[in-house]
Design a protein around this motif. Structure first.
Motif, PDB file in Angstrom:
ATOM      1  N   UNK A   1       6.351  24.856  15.245  1.00 52.36           N
ATOM      2  CA  UNK A   1       5.046  24.521  15.799  1.00 52.36           C
ATOM      3  C   UNK A   1       4.001  24.728  14.717  1.00 52.36           C
ATOM      4  N   UNK A   2       2.833  24.266  14.966  1.00 53.87           N
ATOM      5  CA  UNK A   2       1.725  24.393  14.016  1.00 53.87           C
ATOM      6  C   UNK A   2       1.959  23.671  12.692  1.00 53.87           C
ATOM      7  N   UNK A   3       2.963  22.781  12.630  1.00 53.85           N
ATOM      8  CA  UNK A   3       3.160  21.989  11.427  1.00 53.85           C
ATOM      9  C   UNK A   3       1.984  21.042  11.252  1.00 53.85           C
ATOM     10  N   UNK A   4       1.696  20.686  10.016  1.00 55.79           N
ATOM     11  CA  UNK A   4       0.571  19.802   9.747  1.00 55.79           C
ATOM     12  C   UNK A   4       0.936  18.836   8.625  1.00 55.79           C
ATOM     13  N   UNK A   5       0.594  17.560   8.849  1.00 59.18           N
ATOM     14  CA  UNK A   5       0.839  16.513   7.862  1.00 59.18           C
ATOM     15  C   UNK A   5      -0.503  15.864   7.563  1.00 59.18           C
ATOM     16  N   UNK A   6      -0.783  15.674   6.305  1.00 59.78           N
ATOM     17  CA  UNK A   6      -1.990  14.951   5.890  1.00 59.78           C
ATOM     18  C   UNK A   6      -1.541  13.613   5.320  1.00 59.78           C
TER      19      UNK A   6
ATOM     20  N   UNK B   1       9.223  14.540  12.133  1.00 56.68           N
ATOM     21  CA  UNK B   1       9.397  15.762  12.936  1.00 56.68           C
ATOM     22  C   UNK B   1       8.408  16.833  12.468  1.00 56.68           C
ATOM     23  N   UNK B   2       8.135  17.801  13.336  1.00 59.19           N
ATOM     24  CA  UNK B   2       7.279  18.930  12.953  1.00 59.19           C
ATOM     25  C   UNK B   2       7.846  19.492  11.652  1.00 59.19           C
ATOM     26  N   UNK B   3       7.128  19.355  10.549  1.00 59.47           N
ATOM     27  CA  UNK B   3       7.711  19.727   9.254  1.00 59.47           C
ATOM     28  C   UNK B   3       7.954  21.215   9.071  1.00 59.47           C
TER      29      UNK B   3
ATOM     30  N   UNK C   1       0.838  -1.169   0.000  1.00 58.55           N
ATOM     31  CA  UNK C   1       0.000   0.000   0.000  1.00 58.55           C
ATOM     32  C   UNK C   1       0.890   1.242   0.000  1.00 58.55           C
ATOM     33  N   UNK C   2       0.550   2.177  -0.875  1.00 58.20           N
ATOM     34  CA  UNK C   2       1.321   3.407  -0.949  1.00 58.20           C
ATOM     35  C   UNK C   2       0.546   4.533  -0.270  1.00 58.20           C
ATOM     36  N   UNK C   3       1.287   5.336   0.484  1.00 59.72           N
ATOM     37  CA  UNK C   3       0.712   6.475   1.184  1.00 59.72           C
ATOM     38  C   UNK C   3       1.579   7.695   0.944  1.00 59.72           C
ATOM     39  N   UNK C   4       0.915   8.846   0.898  1.00 61.35           N
ATOM     40  CA  UNK C   4       1.631  10.106   0.789  1.00 61.35           C
ATOM     41  C   UNK C   4       1.425  10.883   2.078  1.00 61.35           C
ATOM     42  N   UNK C   5       2.526  11.321   2.655  1.00 67.90           N
ATOM     43  CA  UNK C   5       2.502  12.224   3.795  1.00 67.90           C
ATOM     44  C   UNK C   5       2.647  13.618   3.201  1.00 67.90           C
ATOM     45  N   UNK C   6       1.560  14.365   3.200  1.00 70.47           N
ATOM     46  CA  UNK C   6       1.526  15.679   2.576  1.00 70.47           C
ATOM     47  C   UNK C   6       1.811  16.725   3.647  1.00 70.47           C
ATOM     48  N   UNK C   7       2.881  17.454   3.473  1.00 71.32           N
ATOM     49  CA  UNK C   7       3.258  18.508   4.414  1.00 71.32           C
ATOM     50  C   UNK C   7       2.552  19.783   3.992  1.00 71.32           C
ATOM     51  N   UNK C   8       1.704  20.288   4.868  1.00 73.45           N
ATOM     52  CA  UNK C   8       0.957  21.508   4.573  1.00 73.45           C
ATOM     53  C   UNK C   8       1.878  22.727   4.686  1.00 73.45           C
ATOM     54  N   UNK C   9       1.593  23.712   3.864  1.00 75.90           N
ATOM     55  CA  UNK C   9       2.372  24.950   3.874  1.00 75.90           C
ATOM     56  C   UNK C   9       2.031  25.788   5.105  1.00 75.90           C
ATOM     57  N   UNK C  10       2.876  26.742   5.361  1.00 77.41           N
ATOM     58  CA  UNK C  10       2.664  27.695   6.459  1.00 77.41           C
ATOM     59  C   UNK C  10       3.080  29.075   5.963  1.00 77.41           C
ATOM     60  N   UNK C  11       2.879  30.057   6.791  1.00 76.25           N
ATOM     61  CA  UNK C  11       3.344  31.404   6.449  1.00 76.25           C
ATOM     62  C   UNK C  11       4.839  31.427   6.217  1.00 76.25           C
ATOM     63  N   UNK C  12       5.580  30.643   7.013  1.00 81.32           N
ATOM     64  CA  UNK C  12       7.040  30.584   6.851  1.00 81.32           C
ATOM     65  C   UNK C  12       7.419  29.956   5.509  1.00 81.32           C
ATOM     66  N   UNK C  13       6.826  28.790   5.193  1.00 80.31           N
ATOM     67  CA  UNK C  13       7.204  28.119   3.943  1.00 80.31           C
ATOM     68  C   UNK C  13       6.781  28.947   2.732  1.00 80.31           C
TER      69      UNK C  13
END
Length: 143
Positions: free
Chosen positions: A106-111, A100-102, A1-13
Motif C-alpha cells: 500500500x502507499x505505493x506511488x508512481x510518477x 501493480x502497487x510498486x 512519445x516516450x514516458x517514464x513511470x517513476x516508482x517512488x521510494x518508501x521506507x521499505x525500499x
C-alpha cells in the motif's frame, strides 16, 4: 512519445526490503504485457540510497560537491522506473494505471513523466558531408 513511470521510494525500499514473491510475479507479468504490446523500452529497480551518492553544484562555475547516501525524504527518492514508448499521453496513463502497487504494502506511488523528444545526434562526419553538399548546391546555383 516516450514516458517514464517513476516508482517512488518508501521506507521499505530504502531499508532494502525485497519485494514479495507475489509482487515480483505481478511486476514480471506487467512488464511481459508491456513487452508483448511493443511499448516497453526498459524497466529496472534501484538499490536504496544508502548505496548512492549525490553530486551537486552549489556555486555556479564551482566544483561539484559529493554527498554520500542515505538521503532523507524517501518520498522524493526513486526506487525504480519503467520506460515506455506509446502513441499518446492517454495511452501512457492507461499503462501506468495497470502497474501493480510498486511497493506491495500500500502507499505505493508512481510518477508519470514525458521525456523531451530530441533530434537524433549527428556524427561530426555527417556535419562535414552536409556542409560539402550545401557548398556543392550553392556552386550549382551560382553557375
Amino acid at each position: 512519445m516516450k514516458f517514464m513511470l517513476i516508482v517512488k521510494a518508501s521506507g521499505h525500499s530504502e531499508a532494502g526490503v525485497k519485494p514479495s514473491r507475489e509482487l515480483m510475479e505481478a511486476m514480471a507479468a506487467y512488464n511481459k504485457t508491456l513487452d508483448k504490446a511493443g511499448v516497453l523500452l526498459s524497466a529496472e529497480g534501484l538499490q536504496p540510497s544508502t548505496s548512492g551518492l549525490r553530486i551537486s553544484y552549489p556555486i555556479p562555475g564551482g566544483k561539484p560537491k559529493v554527498t554520500v547516501g542515505p538521503f532523507a525524504w524517501e518520498k522524493q527518492l526513486v526506487a525504480g522506473y519503467t520506460l515506455i514508448e506509446v502513441e499518446s499521453e492517454e495511452e501512457a496513463i492507461q499503462w501506468a494505471m495497470r502497474m501493480p502497487d510498486p511497493q506491495g504494502y500500500g502507499n505505493g506511488e508512481i510518477e508519470l513523466r514525458q521525456l523531451f523528444e530530441q533530434e537524433p545526434i549527428r556524427e561530426p562526419k555527417q556535419w562535414v558531408m552536409e556542409a560539402d553538399l550545401l557548398d556543392q548546391i550553392g556552386m550549382l546555383k551560382n553557375s
